[in-house]
Design an enzyme around this catalytic site. Structure first.
Site, mmCIF file in Angstrom:
data_model
loop_
_atom_site.group_PDB
_atom_site.id
_atom_site.type_symbol
_atom_site.label_atom_id
_atom_site.label_comp_id
_atom_site.label_asym_id
_atom_site.label_seq_id
_atom_site.Cartn_x
_atom_site.Cartn_y
_atom_site.Cartn_z
ATOM 1 N N GLY A 188 1.563 28.810 36.112
ATOM 2 C CA GLY A 188 0.629 29.478 37.011
ATOM 3 C C GLY A 188 -0.436 28.581 37.598
ATOM 4 N NE ARG A 238 8.533 27.731 31.743
ATOM 5 C CZ ARG A 238 7.699 28.142 32.682
ATOM 6 N NH1 ARG A 238 7.266 27.320 33.586
ATOM 7 N NH2 ARG A 238 7.291 29.386 32.712
ATOM 8 C CB SER A 250 -15.500 7.079 6.085
ATOM 9 O OG SER A 250 -15.127 8.297 6.677
ATOM 10 C CB CYS A 253 -15.205 11.657 7.891
ATOM 11 S SG CYS A 253 -16.656 10.638 8.194
ATOM 12 C CE1 TYR A 264 -10.717 9.720 4.601
ATOM 13 C CE2 TYR A 264 -10.090 7.735 3.382
ATOM 14 C CZ TYR A 264 -11.063 8.580 3.895
ATOM 15 O OH TYR A 264 -12.388 8.286 3.711
HETATM 16 P P1 ADP Z 1 6.068 28.993 38.636
HETATM 17 O O1 ADP Z 1 6.051 27.568 38.279
HETATM 18 O O2 ADP Z 1 4.725 29.560 38.840
HETATM 19 O O3 ADP Z 1 6.934 29.794 37.722
HETATM 20 P P2 ADP Z 1 8.228 28.938 40.528
HETATM 21 O O4 ADP Z 1 8.365 27.753 41.375
HETATM 22 O O5 ADP Z 1 9.115 29.019 39.364
HETATM 23 O O6 ADP Z 1 6.717 29.084 40.091
HETATM 24 O O7 ADP Z 1 8.432 30.174 41.469
HETATM 25 C C1 ADP Z 1 8.067 31.450 41.123
HETATM 26 C C2 ADP Z 1 9.215 32.395 41.356
HETATM 27 O O8 ADP Z 1 9.660 32.345 42.672
HETATM 28 C C3 ADP Z 1 10.436 32.108 40.540
HETATM 29 O O9 ADP Z 1 10.377 32.728 39.314
HETATM 30 C C4 ADP Z 1 11.547 32.681 41.339
HETATM 31 O O10 ADP Z 1 11.733 34.031 40.968
HETATM 32 C C5 ADP Z 1 11.036 32.620 42.738
HETATM 33 N N1 ADP Z 1 11.752 31.574 43.470
HETATM 34 C C6 ADP Z 1 11.450 30.266 43.565
HETATM 35 N N2 ADP Z 1 12.341 29.610 44.320
HETATM 36 C C7 ADP Z 1 13.229 30.527 44.735
HETATM 37 C C8 ADP Z 1 14.408 30.467 45.539
HETATM 38 N N3 ADP Z 1 14.839 29.335 46.070
HETATM 39 N N4 ADP Z 1 15.073 31.611 45.748
HETATM 40 C C9 ADP Z 1 14.644 32.767 45.216
HETATM 41 N N5 ADP Z 1 13.558 32.884 44.443
HETATM 42 C C10 ADP Z 1 12.858 31.781 44.210
HETATM 43 MG MG MG Z 2 8.803 29.545 37.389
HETATM 44 MG MG MG Z 3 3.588 31.143 39.407
#
Ligand code: ADP
Ligand code: MG
Ligand code: MG
Length: 876
Positions: free
Chosen positions: A103, A338, A766, A833, A853
């Protein structure tokens, strides 16, 4: 550098290229390589981001040209064309740094749309609603990123529209409504930015890429990095990916899933999805999603395919996966995978299960857990008796475990301010957004009205180990946002609420919390960690209770027992004050004689609690004036006790005033001026040791006496002589055998750079890295808060040097002292410490320079055990 490659097609990369392609890009490449259905695209490298900043925040022509080459390649792969109304290529632009920063960065979907494309798109798909929905989303996301107004800004416009139309759900808005929204969004853009919303896809593309690069430096990204030790110079990659659409109708959808339960660690697929939805709809909590099992009924073929991919991915990465997917008209696409974030409890269970399933080694199990997460396990739970008497007034989703009690706070700023001031607060929000991160950090718990188990609030709270209950729809906010009602009661910021993040229960009252117990999976992993660890882990404890707590957490000794804290108790402070204001040695000795039995008792308690493990006791350290009476009654009482005139006493007190107490009359300077203090403390330490040794012949009690704030070897020699003369006389008189060590803190830069001399007198060092940091930087920990924020903002410092050891400066002094100390005393015992003894990255440093330590507060002992094991494994 024109021949430098800044762009990679997904098919050109793999998971090992994470540093260059970012986590998201590397994993999209890896999934492509595994033959999974991934919408194709390319990744602009983290080096391009760095280049962007080097070039003065512009994308240079070489990079632009390379990106356009890859757009052409993508057009060939997809058979679509960028900006062509007849057959438009639409893409998403997604950020992705090396470490996942949920986010923190902004994603733009459906890029390539404009007024002409959307018309044609509506016609081509025979689905105008879908076309306009995609268009308005694009304008919304693009505008949000460019205008930086926050997501809620546009959500409000949508809410207004829904209200005007008398509908509840986004999906109930018609094509015409959405078209109107799109126009409204564009008008907002023009009003704020001053130019028309860009209609040229290429301009849109570079605007978006630039925005991603820029978002690397937005305040919440910077804050997140500081919290998570992510260096500012890593940069973020940008992924450009052809769009697939989950919002095409009822056979389309989008979702997120974990290969195991991220809250409990239980095996089995865990996730949520929404039909006819796009992108972040699931995590934003706008509609309440369905659980992944329901996909089985919705589309069994896709479900089976997904289950197979999930198991393949988990085995491939040998870790729990967090995946994003989209279904476009019944066809499955993977958009992300991931290693999934998880609660501390889940982290330990998953590590053990993976070992038991033969998928990973014990070493890997120990290495895969973030030591900072352990904190959450040690987090409080409700007092069971108090809980039994309480009635829940609502039940939301158990988004992040633990228990929290506090007063209501409605905004992140307020929560941060009150939290910083030490007030327990519960942040209560409709939903949270990345802007709220600091407030979430300072809140004891988080309650949201909207959002599922994978909502922003839930994900971030789990990462922080903060208790969170989400999706409690019955919470209804007053129009002014200053109160909410729940269970028939109205709550304002003066009211208490309590949250149970493990059940989702919410209580409208204060419920006491108690510390958690540890064991089970946690116990197994931490025992494995102990097998690999080479440094000992001690604790900083001043009382038998702290010492016992630390023992329970596995402490192998005390690295710092501060004697002054014992003096603040009511019955002792009087004697201390007498000692301080004494005018003669006799008076002072009389006062010290009162303190002796108390100190001896304290030390006996601590030796008993430590059962023969080493205990380092530090002689009196703080400036004397800290103990002086300030209120009249205390002054009068002291004067009476000392048979002094009040005026005379006040004069003495005034004479003890210091301009800069931190650098004043404290530490070993106290023993140089008043040797009888050091003598009394030594007597208490040695006599206590003799007594406890007699009671427990099976233990070997070896007191370690530590002389603080030494900067010069002669000063150490002087105080050491007081200590050894006293100790040897007592031991001889008692007719016993007792070993003891005399050492020093290294906390003054001069001590570090003359450590070879110091080590001729000191049997151990320490590192007191709190003072060493203060003295090296020349600013005090208590005052630094006033200006450090400005230093973070201007990027002069990336992290708080009092929390994370400054390896470059302070660390150099530590290393120098280690090397010099060993040069004159090869077998010198070395420890740390300061607060840093419980910080994982600092612990790694301690391993590297060869300390024996680390010592930290009792609650950080398990963290230190794990971090020390990881450091040892890394050093192998
Ligand atoms: P974040 O890192 O915040 O999760 P993402 O880059 O993963 O952001 O994008 C958020 C959402 O956008 C993804 O979960 C996916 O559902 C949607 N999204 C991203 N790229 C595509 C794409 N090429 N086609 C359809 N949906 C996409
Ligand atoms: Mg994502
Ligand atoms: Mg996001």
């Amino acid at each position: 550098m024109t021949d430098h490659k800044f762009v990679y097609e997904f098919s050109e990369g793999d998971a090992s290229m994470r540093n260059l392609l970012g986590g998201k890009g590397a994993n999209l490449a890896e999934m492509t390589g595994l033959g999974m259905p991934v919408p194709q695209g390319f990744t602009i490298t983290t080096e391009a981001c760095t280049q962007y900043y080097l070039d003065g925040e512009v994308i240079n022509d070489a990079i632009k040209a390379e990106v356009m080459t890859y757009i052409t390649k993508l057009e060939e792969i997809t058979g679509k064309k960028f900006g062509d109304p007849a057959n438009p290529l639409l893409v998403s632009v997604r950020s992705g740094s090396r470490a996942s920063m949920p986010g923190m960065m902004d994603t733009i979907l459906n890029l390539g749309m404009n007024d002409t494309v959307v018309e044609a798109f509506a016609e081509k798909t025979n689905n105008p609603r879908f076309a306009y929905d995609s268009y308005r989303r694009f304008i919304q996301m693009y505008s949000d990123v460019v205008m930086e107004v926050g997501k809620s800004y546009f959500e409000e416009l949508i809410d207004e529209m829904k209200e005007a139309r008398g509908v509840k759900q986004d999906v109930e808005l018609t094509a015409e409504d959405l078209k109107e929204l799109a126009a409204e969004f564009k008008a907002q853009y023009k009003a704020k930015i001053g130019s028309d919303f860009p209609s040229d896809p290429v301009e849109q593309l570079f605007g978006a890429i630039k925005a991603v690069f820029r978002s690397w430096d937005n305040p919440r990204a910077v804050y997140y990095r500081r919290m998570n030790d992510i260096p500012g110079d890593w940069g973020t990659a940008v992924n450009v990916q052809s769009m697939v659409f989950g919002n095409m109708g009822d056979t389309s959808g989008t979702g997120v899933a974990f290969s195991r339960n991220p809250a409990t660690g239980d095996p089995g697929l865990y996730g949520e999805f929404l039909m006819n939805a796009q992108g972040e709809d699931v995590v934003a909590g706008i509609r309440t999603p369905e659980t992944i099992d329901q996909l089985k009924t919705e589309n069994p073929a896709v479900y089976d395919q997904f289950v197979e991919i999930v198991s393949k991915l988990e085995n491939h990465y040998a870790d729990m996966q967090d995946m994003e997917f989209t279904i476009e008209e019944g066809k499955l696409f993977m958009l992300q995978t991931r290693n999934g974030k998880r609660t501390a409890a889940a982290a330990f269970k998953i590590a053990c299960d993976l070992v038991d399933e033969g998928k990973i080694t014990k070493e890997k199990a120990v290495s895969m857990i973030d030591p900072k997460q352990i904190d959450a396990l040690l987090h409080p739970q409700f007092d069971a008796a108090k809980l039994a008497a309480a009635q829940p007034i609502g039940k939301g989703l158990p988004a992040s475990p633990g228990a929290a009690t506090g007063k209501v706070s409605f905004t992140a700023e307020d929560a941060a301010a009150r939290g910083k001031a030490g007030e327990p607060v519960i942040l209560v929000r409709l939903e949270t957004t990345p802007e709220d991160i600091e407030g979430m950090h300072y809140a004891k718990g988080i309650l949201t009205a909207r959002g599922g188990m994978t909502s922003h609030a839930a994900v971030v709270a789990r990462g922080m180990g903060t208790c969170c209950v989400s999706g409690l729809g019955e919470v209804s906010f007053a129009a002014d946002g200053k109160s909410f009602s729940l269970g028939g009661k109205t709550f304002t910021e003066n009211d208490w609420v309590s949250l149970d993040g493990s059940t989702g229960n919410v209580y409208g009252e204060e419920i006491d919390t108690v510390p958690a117990e540890v064991g089970g999976y946690f116990g197994r992993v931490i025992e494995w960690a102990d097998e690999f660890r080479t440094m000992k882990v001690r604790t900083n404890a001043d009382t038998p209770a702290d010492a016992r707590q630390a023992r329970e957490f596995g402490a192998e000794g005390i690295g710092l027992c501060r004697t002054e804290h014992m003096f603040f108790e009511a019955d002792r402070i009087a004697a201390i004050r007498e000692m301080i204001v004494s005018k003669t040695v006799e008076q002072r000795e009389a006062a010290l004689a009162k303190l002796l039995p108390m100190q001896r008792g304290d030390f006996e308690g601590i030796y008993e609690a430590m059962e023969g493990l080493p205990v380092t006791v530090r002689l009196l350290d703080p400036p004397l004036h800290e103990f002086l009476p300030t209120d009249e009654d205390d002054i009068n009482a002291l004067a009476a006790e000392m048979k002094l005139e009040v005026a005379e006493l006040k004069e003495i007190i005034a004479s003890l005033h210091e301009f800069n107490p931190m650098m004043g009359h404290r530490g070993c300077r106290l023993d140089v001026t008043y040797p009888e203090i050091g003598a009394m403390q030594t007597r208490a330490i040695i006599e206590a040791a003799i007594n406890v040794q007699k009671r427990h012949p099976e233990w070997k009690v070896v007191p370690e006496i530590m002389i603080p704030l030494v900067g010069e070897v002669k000063e150490l020699a002087f105080v050491k002589k007081i200590v050894t003369d006293t100790a040897n006389a007592i031991i001889a008189e008692a007719g016993v055998e007792l070993d003891y060590l005399v050492g020093t803190m290294i906390e003054i830069p001069r001590a570090a750079i003359t450590a070879d001399e110091i080590a001729t007198e000191a049997q151990f060092f320490s590192f007191g890295t709190n003072d060493l940091t203060q003295m090296t930087f020349g600013f005090s920990r208590d005052d630094a808060g006033k200006f450090l924020d400005a230093y973070y903002q201007t990027k002069i410092y990336e992290s708080d040097p009092f929390a994370r050891l400054d390896q470059n400066g302070v660390g150099k002094l530590v290393k120098t002292a280690v090397d010099l100390g060993k040069s004159t005393r090869p077998d010198i015992k070395l420890g740390i410490c300061g607060e840093h003894g419980g910080d994982p990255s600092s612990i790694e440093f301690c391993q590297q320079v060869g300390l024996n330590y680390v010592s930290c507060s009792p609650f950080r002992v398990p963290i230190a055990r794990l971090a020390a094991a990881q450091a040892a494994l890394k050093a192998k």
